[in-house]
Design a protein around this motif. Structure first.
Motif, mmCIF file in Angstrom:
data_model
loop_
_atom_site.group_PDB
_atom_site.id
_atom_site.type_symbol
_atom_site.label_atom_id
_atom_site.label_comp_id
_atom_site.label_asym_id
_atom_site.label_seq_id
_atom_site.Cartn_x
_atom_site.Cartn_y
_atom_site.Cartn_z
ATOM 1 N N THR A 234 0.838 -3.490 -9.960
ATOM 2 C CA THR A 234 -0.001 -2.343 -10.299
ATOM 3 C C THR A 234 -1.173 -2.801 -11.158
ATOM 4 O O THR A 234 -0.954 -3.421 -12.205
ATOM 5 C CB THR A 234 0.792 -1.280 -11.075
ATOM 6 O OG1 THR A 234 1.982 -0.946 -10.353
ATOM 7 C CG2 THR A 234 -0.050 -0.019 -11.269
ATOM 8 N N GLN A 287 -11.520 1.070 -8.306
ATOM 9 C CA GLN A 287 -10.521 0.049 -8.004
ATOM 10 C C GLN A 287 -9.106 0.602 -8.132
ATOM 11 O O GLN A 287 -8.218 0.255 -7.343
ATOM 12 C CB GLN A 287 -10.738 -1.164 -8.917
ATOM 13 C CG GLN A 287 -12.041 -1.891 -8.634
ATOM 14 C CD GLN A 287 -12.205 -3.190 -9.408
ATOM 15 O OE1 GLN A 287 -11.295 -3.621 -10.118
ATOM 16 N NE2 GLN A 287 -13.368 -3.816 -9.285
ATOM 17 N N HIS A 291 -6.413 1.075 -4.890
ATOM 18 C CA HIS A 291 -5.010 0.642 -4.894
ATOM 19 C C HIS A 291 -4.095 1.811 -4.553
ATOM 20 O O HIS A 291 -3.113 1.666 -3.806
ATOM 21 C CB HIS A 291 -4.641 0.057 -6.253
ATOM 22 C CG HIS A 291 -3.225 -0.445 -6.320
ATOM 23 N ND1 HIS A 291 -2.195 0.317 -6.824
ATOM 24 C CD2 HIS A 291 -2.673 -1.623 -5.929
ATOM 25 C CE1 HIS A 291 -1.074 -0.364 -6.755
ATOM 26 N NE2 HIS A 291 -1.325 -1.549 -6.215
ATOM 27 N N LYS A 292 -4.404 3.006 -5.089
ATOM 28 C CA LYS A 292 -3.598 4.197 -4.837
ATOM 29 C C LYS A 292 -3.615 4.570 -3.355
ATOM 30 O O LYS A 292 -2.564 4.805 -2.728
ATOM 31 C CB LYS A 292 -4.113 5.361 -5.679
ATOM 32 C CG LYS A 292 -3.332 6.663 -5.573
ATOM 33 C CD LYS A 292 -3.898 7.682 -6.550
ATOM 34 C CE LYS A 292 -3.117 8.990 -6.487
ATOM 35 N NZ LYS A 292 -3.300 9.678 -5.195
ATOM 36 N N SER A 295 -1.917 1.862 -1.206
ATOM 37 C CA SER A 295 -0.458 1.942 -1.352
ATOM 38 C C SER A 295 0.115 3.053 -0.483
ATOM 39 O O SER A 295 1.185 2.906 0.116
ATOM 40 C CB SER A 295 -0.088 2.189 -2.825
ATOM 41 O OG SER A 295 -0.499 1.100 -3.637
ATOM 42 N N PRO A 300 -0.655 -2.046 -0.283
ATOM 43 C CA PRO A 300 -1.182 -2.123 -1.652
ATOM 44 C C PRO A 300 -1.863 -3.448 -1.966
ATOM 45 O O PRO A 300 -2.700 -3.521 -2.872
ATOM 46 C CB PRO A 300 0.060 -1.914 -2.520
ATOM 47 C CG PRO A 300 1.207 -2.343 -1.656
ATOM 48 C CD PRO A 300 0.821 -1.933 -0.271
ATOM 49 N N TRP A 301 -1.507 -4.498 -1.225
ATOM 50 C CA TRP A 301 -2.082 -5.828 -1.475
ATOM 51 C C TRP A 301 -3.571 -5.923 -1.135
ATOM 52 O O TRP A 301 -4.223 -6.910 -1.463
ATOM 53 C CB TRP A 301 -1.322 -6.887 -0.687
ATOM 54 C CG TRP A 301 -1.168 -6.564 0.761
ATOM 55 C CD1 TRP A 301 -2.062 -6.772 1.766
ATOM 56 C CD2 TRP A 301 -0.029 -5.938 1.360
ATOM 57 N NE1 TRP A 301 -1.570 -6.328 2.968
ATOM 58 C CE2 TRP A 301 -0.323 -5.814 2.756
ATOM 59 C CE3 TRP A 301 1.194 -5.485 0.899
ATOM 60 C CZ2 TRP A 301 0.582 -5.242 3.649
ATOM 61 C CZ3 TRP A 301 2.085 -4.924 1.796
ATOM 62 C CH2 TRP A 301 1.785 -4.797 3.146
ATOM 63 N N TRP A 303 -5.790 -4.428 -2.567
ATOM 64 C CA TRP A 303 -6.530 -4.417 -3.839
ATOM 65 C C TRP A 303 -7.087 -5.801 -4.144
ATOM 66 O O TRP A 303 -8.230 -5.933 -4.598
ATOM 67 C CB TRP A 303 -5.606 -3.962 -4.974
ATOM 68 C CG TRP A 303 -6.254 -3.967 -6.321
ATOM 69 C CD1 TRP A 303 -6.931 -2.946 -6.919
ATOM 70 C CD2 TRP A 303 -6.285 -5.058 -7.268
ATOM 71 N NE1 TRP A 303 -7.379 -3.324 -8.172
ATOM 72 C CE2 TRP A 303 -6.998 -4.623 -8.398
ATOM 73 C CE3 TRP A 303 -5.780 -6.360 -7.268
ATOM 74 C CZ2 TRP A 303 -7.213 -5.427 -9.512
ATOM 75 C CZ3 TRP A 303 -6.002 -7.177 -8.368
ATOM 76 C CH2 TRP A 303 -6.704 -6.710 -9.475
ATOM 77 N N TRP A 304 -6.308 -6.848 -3.893
ATOM 78 C CA TRP A 304 -6.742 -8.217 -4.171
ATOM 79 C C TRP A 304 -7.950 -8.585 -3.317
ATOM 80 O O TRP A 304 -8.877 -9.251 -3.786
ATOM 81 C CB TRP A 304 -5.598 -9.197 -3.943
ATOM 82 C CG TRP A 304 -4.451 -9.002 -4.887
ATOM 83 C CD1 TRP A 304 -3.362 -8.194 -4.709
ATOM 84 C CD2 TRP A 304 -4.297 -9.595 -6.172
ATOM 85 N NE1 TRP A 304 -2.537 -8.264 -5.811
ATOM 86 C CE2 TRP A 304 -3.081 -9.115 -6.725
ATOM 87 C CE3 TRP A 304 -5.049 -10.499 -6.919
ATOM 88 C CZ2 TRP A 304 -2.610 -9.501 -7.980
ATOM 89 C CZ3 TRP A 304 -4.591 -10.897 -8.173
ATOM 90 C CH2 TRP A 304 -3.385 -10.395 -8.690
#
Length: 628
Positions: A234, A287, A291-292, A295, A300-301, A303-304
């Motif tokens: 998270t 950002q 991610h939210k 997900s 969710p990955w 985000w990276w």
């Protein structure tokens, strides 16, 4: 100038108020165990505070012997100036340098100790007080190049323990210490939950640079861990609020959104140029929302990927730190842009943003975890990580959060390096010529295990002995066996016919590893024993010769006459030649005789048909007439 100072004063007041609001939050000093194993006078287990730099050995231990320098006891100068070196000798324990607090930054003490060969640095407090967290310097000193190069672990110990160690050393005692990080982070089950408290600002100097670099380097490992269900990640972002009395000020308006509720400092620390703090808050919010939304879609990955791509494609220095650029990155990742915009809401509205409100609530410490006040900060299994923001160091810490024996394969890979193999090769076997070592680093400590090099497996105890085995073993440093070239000839004690071991080749004797000495066959073996033989030893073999006009036959160990052999040979050849000639002539005569006989017989038969004898003709005519 006054306006600028007033602006930063407001920032400081906002930060203080946001941290020290009337809640039960607090800053927690993260600790690990320090066990003194000798001398008996101070033998016990103590607590020490983990420094927020260097590489703590999370999940493992490090054993060393303590040294207190005779000069520069605060480690504020380069030890080369006083000609001191603390690198341990081969076979000896690593050196833990004990230094005093004061006069310079903690990081400089650690850097000077590391350059002088110390494996760890223990900083003794200069007053009786609870342990504190040693952090990196701020402002102008934060740009020091050495900060990101500190790799040894560091710990702050109490003044009383420091004094006891100094007293024992003064008495001539050897002080041995075991630094133990195995319980520094909880490891309750098969999944690790971790948070990364960061910031989208890329103009805050070295700390921002290190954050971006870490995200880029750690992205691959983080995505693999999350995609396979090993971790739950998270991201979080720190914001603070502007006091109501300053909400309408220019400073709060430029640094805050939602009517002063969520603020971030000005990137350039100059309100008149560049981007504002509110731009940073909105990008932080974007950002979190990405991610939210990612997900919710089961990815969710992503985000990276977004954070990495945004830092490359939309940097502040290129004036691309905008919503338009961010939207392009989001579209390239196929994330629902409308859902992200809905999550962000209206930054100008005088209402709470539920996402940022949740971020502020999460910032406050609960349970064993303290307040998050340092950026960047990693929280692993609800415990704050301390140490260098480095891929290997963080991966090691995350791996220590798994219940033992449940760690994923990445935790046993070469990606996690510790100082245990860097110091004296961890006490394991090593062959520098073959570039092979039995020391294997894991997050729980080093293991001495014979390696596999270029497809060739080494076998042995891993500590004092490893040798190549199996097919092609002779291609790796000649299997660790003896090999030498002399007089244009090369001999080796390694043979692929044998799976292991070294054996001197024929003509040599020795252990096959270090030495193989030439055997003098002329003295030690029964060779060249005939009466007329002469023996001469050569490297790896021998030569026999005969005197006079004699030729040596090695397979029979005898001498024969060269002329005799030649005469008999030619006479035999002449006999064969004459015999063949005689046989040829006789055969030709017989052939001619039989041909002539055959031809005479054929001629007579033909003549008999056309020139019959008289009695034969009469008889034939008689018969013919009778037929008429």
């Amino acid at each position: 100038m006054k306006q600028k100072l007033l602006g930063f004063l407001i920032i400081w007041v906002c930060l203080i108020l946001s941290i020290y609001t009337p809640v039960m939050g607090r800053f927690v000093v993260e600790k690990n165990s320090l066990r003194v194993t000798s001398p008996d006078s101070i033998k016990d287990t103590y607590e020490c505070a983990i420094g927020n730099f260097g590489v703590p050995q999370y999940g493992g231990t490090l054993v060393g012997t303590v040294l207190y320098p005779k000069s520069d006891q605060k480690a504020c100068k380069d030890y080369k100036e006083v000609d001191l070196n603390f690198k341990s000798k081969p076979g000896g324990l690593p050196t833990f340098l004990l230094v005093d607090r004061g006069d310079c930054y903690f990081t400089l003490k650690a850097w000077n100790a590391q350059k002088a060969g110390a494996a760890a640095v223990l900083v003794s407090d200069d007053k009786l007080e609870p342990l504190i967290t040693m952090d990196t310097p701020e402002e102008e000193n934060a740009s020091a190049e050495y900060l990101q190069n500190i790799t040894i672990p560091s710990a702050l110990i109490s003044k009383s323990l420091g004094d006891s160690i100094k007293k024992a050393l003064a008495n001539g005692d050897m002080v041995n210490i075991n630094l133990d990080w195995r319980e520094a982070l909880p490891h309750p089950d098969e999944r690790v939950e971790y948070e990364f408290w960061t910031n989208s600002n890329d103009e805050c100097g070295p700390k921002c640079d290190s954050q971006i670099e870490f995200v880029k380097n750690f992205k691959g490992a983080a995505q693999i861990l999350e995609q396979k269900g090993y971790t739950q990640f998270t991201p979080h972002y720190i914001t603070w609020y502007c006091p109501e009395a300053f909400v309408l000020s220019r400073q709060c308006k430029s640094q805050c959104i939602n009517h002063g509720r969520y603020c971030a400092p000005d990137p350039e620390q100059d309100f008149s140029t560049g981007y504002d703090g509110k731009d940073v808050v909105v990008q932080n919010l974007r950002q979190v929302c990405l991610h939210k939304v990612a997900s919710e879609s089961g990815k969710p990955w992503l985000w990276w990927d977004y954070v990495t791509d945004f830092s490359i494609r939309c940097p502040m220095k290129d004036k691309k730190y905008t919503k338009e650029c961010a939207d392009q990155v989001i579209k390239s990742l196929s994330v629902d842009l409308k859902k992200i915009d809905a999550c962000i809401g209206d930054p100008e509205a005088d209402v709470e943003n539920p996402v940022l409100k949740a971020e502020q609530d999460a910032q406050i410490g609960k349970g064993s975890r303290g307040d998050v006040t340092i950026l960047p900060t990693l929280v692993i299994n609800d415990r704050q990580y301390r140490g260098k923001l480095d891929k290997g160091a963080v991966l090691r810490a995350i791996c220590s959060g798994f219940q033992e024996t449940t760690e994923p394969a990445v935790c046993l890979s070469d990606g996690i390096e510790t100082n245990e193999c860097l110091e004296n090769n961890g006490g394991c076997w090593q062959d520098k010529a073959a570039n092979a070592t039995a020391c294997k680093d894991t997050f729980r400590g080093r293991v001495c295990e014979c390696p596999v090099v270029q497809g060739v497996k080494f076998v042995g105890d891993g500590y004092t002995h490893c040798e190549a085995s199996g097919h092609l073993r002779c291609e790796i440093n000649n299997g660790g066996c003896w090999k030498q070239t002399k007089d244009g000839k090369t001999f080796s004690a390694c043979s692929e016919e044998h799976s292991t071991g070294c054996k001197c080749p024929p003509g040599f004797k020795g252990d096959g590893v270090q030495t193989c000495e030439d055997v003098d066959e002329c003295r030690e073996n029964s060779v060249c024993q005939c009466a007329d033989c002469k023996c001469k030893n050569t490297w790896g073999s021998y030569d026999c010769s005969c005197g006079g006009n004699l030729l040596y036959m090695r397979e029979h160990d005898t001498c024969i006459s060269q002329s005799g052999k030649s005469s008999v040979g030619w006479n035999f050849v002449w006999v064969i030649f004459l015999g063949l000639a005689t046989t040829g002539v006789a055969g030709y005569a017989l052939y001619k005789y039989r041909i002539r006989r055959y031809m005479d017989s054929e001629i007579r038969a033909i003549m008999a048909q056309y020139m019959p004898l008289d009695n034969q003709g009469e008889s034939q005519n008689h018969v013919a007439h009778a037929d008429i």
